[in-house]
Design a protein around this motif. Structure first.
Motif, PDB file in Angstrom:
ATOM      1  N   LEU A 165     -19.203 -45.820   0.794  1.00 29.84           N
ATOM      2  CA  LEU A 165     -20.162 -44.747   0.988  1.00 29.84           C
ATOM      3  C   LEU A 165     -19.989 -44.144   2.388  1.00 29.84           C
ATOM      4  O   LEU A 165     -19.867 -44.878   3.368  1.00 29.84           O
ATOM      5  N   THR A 166     -19.971 -42.805   2.464  1.00 26.05           N
ATOM      6  CA  THR A 166     -19.896 -42.113   3.753  1.00 26.05           C
ATOM      7  C   THR A 166     -21.244 -41.479   4.061  1.00 26.05           C
ATOM      8  O   THR A 166     -21.800 -40.755   3.227  1.00 26.05           O
ATOM      9  N   LEU A 167     -21.767 -41.749   5.265  1.00 28.82           N
ATOM     10  CA  LEU A 167     -23.073 -41.245   5.684  1.00 28.82           C
ATOM     11  C   LEU A 167     -22.922 -40.337   6.892  1.00 28.82           C
ATOM     12  O   LEU A 167     -22.132 -40.625   7.791  1.00 28.82           O
TER      13      LEU A 167
ATOM     14  N   GLU B  67     -19.576 -54.404   6.453  1.00 26.04           N
ATOM     15  CA  GLU B  67     -18.530 -53.767   7.248  1.00 26.04           C
ATOM     16  C   GLU B  67     -18.677 -52.256   7.201  1.00 26.04           C
ATOM     17  O   GLU B  67     -19.024 -51.685   6.165  1.00 26.04           O
ATOM     18  N   ALA B  68     -18.393 -51.615   8.340  1.00 27.82           N
ATOM     19  CA  ALA B  68     -18.486 -50.156   8.402  1.00 27.82           C
ATOM     20  C   ALA B  68     -17.622 -49.630   9.539  1.00 27.82           C
ATOM     21  O   ALA B  68     -17.396 -50.316  10.541  1.00 27.82           O
ATOM     22  N   PHE B  69     -17.155 -48.393   9.358  1.00 29.45           N
ATOM     23  CA  PHE B  69     -16.400 -47.711  10.411  1.00 29.45           C
ATOM     24  C   PHE B  69     -17.276 -46.585  10.954  1.00 29.45           C
ATOM     25  O   PHE B  69     -17.831 -45.789  10.195  1.00 29.45           O
ATOM     26  N   PHE B  70     -17.393 -46.526  12.285  1.00 30.36           N
ATOM     27  CA  PHE B  70     -18.293 -45.586  12.946  1.00 30.36           C
ATOM     28  C   PHE B  70     -17.517 -44.548  13.747  1.00 30.36           C
ATOM     29  O   PHE B  70     -16.604 -44.901  14.506  1.00 30.36           O
TER      30      PHE B  70
ATOM     31  N   LEU C 249     -21.623 -44.628  23.673  1.00 31.96           N
ATOM     32  CA  LEU C 249     -22.094 -43.274  23.944  1.00 31.96           C
ATOM     33  C   LEU C 249     -21.420 -42.257  23.031  1.00 31.96           C
ATOM     34  O   LEU C 249     -22.025 -41.283  22.603  1.00 31.96           O
ATOM     35  N   GLY C 250     -20.149 -42.480  22.735  1.00 33.23           N
ATOM     36  CA  GLY C 250     -19.398 -41.582  21.863  1.00 33.23           C
ATOM     37  C   GLY C 250     -18.016 -42.166  21.642  1.00 33.23           C
ATOM     38  O   GLY C 250     -17.103 -41.906  22.424  1.00 33.23           O
ATOM     39  N   THR C 251     -17.851 -42.934  20.593  1.00 34.10           N
ATOM     40  CA  THR C 251     -16.608 -43.683  20.369  1.00 34.10           C
ATOM     41  C   THR C 251     -16.338 -43.810  18.877  1.00 34.10           C
ATOM     42  O   THR C 251     -17.094 -43.323  18.042  1.00 34.10           O
TER      43      THR C 251
ATOM     44  N   GLY D 111     -25.156 -36.387  14.064  1.00 35.72           N
ATOM     45  CA  GLY D 111     -23.766 -35.999  13.884  1.00 35.72           C
ATOM     46  C   GLY D 111     -22.820 -37.169  13.744  1.00 35.72           C
ATOM     47  O   GLY D 111     -21.620 -36.990  13.498  1.00 35.72           O
ATOM     48  N   THR D 112     -23.328 -38.383  13.877  1.00 37.60           N
ATOM     49  CA  THR D 112     -22.508 -39.587  13.695  1.00 37.60           C
ATOM     50  C   THR D 112     -22.129 -39.743  12.225  1.00 37.60           C
ATOM     51  O   THR D 112     -22.948 -39.525  11.334  1.00 37.60           O
ATOM     52  N   GLN D 113     -20.869 -40.140  11.994  1.00 35.12           N
ATOM     53  CA  GLN D 113     -20.400 -40.380  10.623  1.00 35.12           C
ATOM     54  C   GLN D 113     -20.081 -41.859  10.457  1.00 35.12           C
ATOM     55  O   GLN D 113     -19.422 -42.465  11.296  1.00 35.12           O
TER      56      GLN D 113
END
Length: 331
Positions: A130-132, A166-169, A191-193, A137-139
């Motif tokens: 699932l993509t959120l 598990e998730a990719f940010f 902060l933004g990665t 604006g974070t995916q």
């Protein structure tokens, strides 16, 4: 604009719809001129009439006596005409009142409805991804058999999510509101990665693919740079936080349907396949599940993966709907 509506707006008895109507009308061309003319008419209407028989002269003298004790020995001469005095008083009251209600109208904002905070939870089943897209604006790409929870007020004051699985940010940049990923044994602050977070079966990892993050785990705090992975084994080494390089395809390949196996025990690999493809595994107890597997499978269906594994690990398999039977290869 109707005069009665303007009058109610000025004296504070207008409804909210009427206030909004007047404020919108005032923005139109020539509206202020009409508004001023209406104020003057109200002023005229509020002036003393000729029929008013109040003895303003005596009234004013009594006021002077109250204000200036001892000045009552003689007639006090007004400094200005009485009619002018009361006209000024009336106009001042009107102007002050109009300014107040106009200010109230201009500053009025629709009341913001109070929304009770609640927890939002997104869950994937076995064999599902699932993509959120979060409000900031974070995916986030959630792997199979995982859950992600966050507040309905996410992003208003803080950005915090709780992960199991598990998730990719891909974190949206915001220097004023750090993003936190919380699992049972690890807190990641960014902060933004971009990074991959894993939290299953007492294993907790954070693999950073871009930027920098701060990790708090096992009573330690470390900062990772791109290409580093922090690992905690809560069952075997709960107080040990390890930081090592990692292979991108092996850790993040799942996101693109790629399975990279580097000396992983067959038992663990079959568990991953069960979760990935959403099946139930019936495994022959005579099969050696401690043997380690090396290999790469790119966008393969379950049958193709098991065919390759069975050839190298020495087992046969049968897929019956959502149930997979794995048994030791017969001689």
């Amino acid at each position: 604009m109707k005069k009665e509506v303007l009058s109610r707006f000025l004296n504070g008895t207008a409804s909210q719809d009427e206030k909004n109507l007047v404020l919108s009308w005032l923005e139109q061309e020539n509206a202020r001129e009409i508004f001023d003319r209406h104020l003057k008419e109200i002023w005229k209407d509020s002036s003393p009439s000729d029929a008013d028989r109040t003895d303003y002269e005596s009234l004013l003298q009594r006021i002077h006596k109250k204000v200036q004790p001892g000045s009552g020995r003689g007639k006090v001469k007004p400094m200005i005409s009485l009619t002018t005095f009361f006209r000024i008083a009336a106009s001042l009251i009107l102007v002050v009142g109009s300014a107040y209600f106009l200010k109230q109208g201009l500053e009025h904002q629709h009341p913001v409805p109070v929304v009770n905070e609640k927890t939002i939870t997104k869950v994937t089943q076995e064999g599902e991804k699932l993509t959120l897209d979060l409000p900031d604006g974070t995916q986030i790409t959630l792997n199979a058999n995982s859950s992600l929870s966050f507040s309905s007020h996410f992003g208003q004051e803080e950005r915090v999510v709780h992960l199991s699985g598990e998730a990719f940010f891909i974190i949206a940049k915001d220097s004023l509101r750090p993003f936190q990923v919380i699992t049972n044994e690890m807190v990641t602050t960014a902060l933004g990665t971009e990074f991959n977070a894993y939290a299953r079966s007492d294993q907790y990892t954070l693999a950073l693919t871009e930027g920098r993050v701060a990790i708090d785990a096992a009573s330690q705090s470390v900062e990772l740079t791109s290409g580093q992975m922090a690992t905690v084994d809560a069952r075997l080494h709960p107080n040990d936080l390890k930081v090592n390089p990692f292979d991108f395809d092996r850790i993040v390949g799942w996101k693109e349907g790629q399975l990279v196996v580097d000396r992983k025990p067959l038992r663990v690999l079959l568990e991953d396949l069960r979760s990935w493809y959403g099946v139930e595994m019936k495994i022959d107890p005579q099969l050696n599940l401690n043997r380690r597997v090396i290999g790469t499978f790119r966008n393969k269906n379950l049958s193709d993966v098991l065919t390759g594994l069975g050839f190298s690990m020495g087992f046969d398999f049968e897929i019956n709907g959502k149930v997979v039977f794995i048994k030791k290869e017969s001689l």
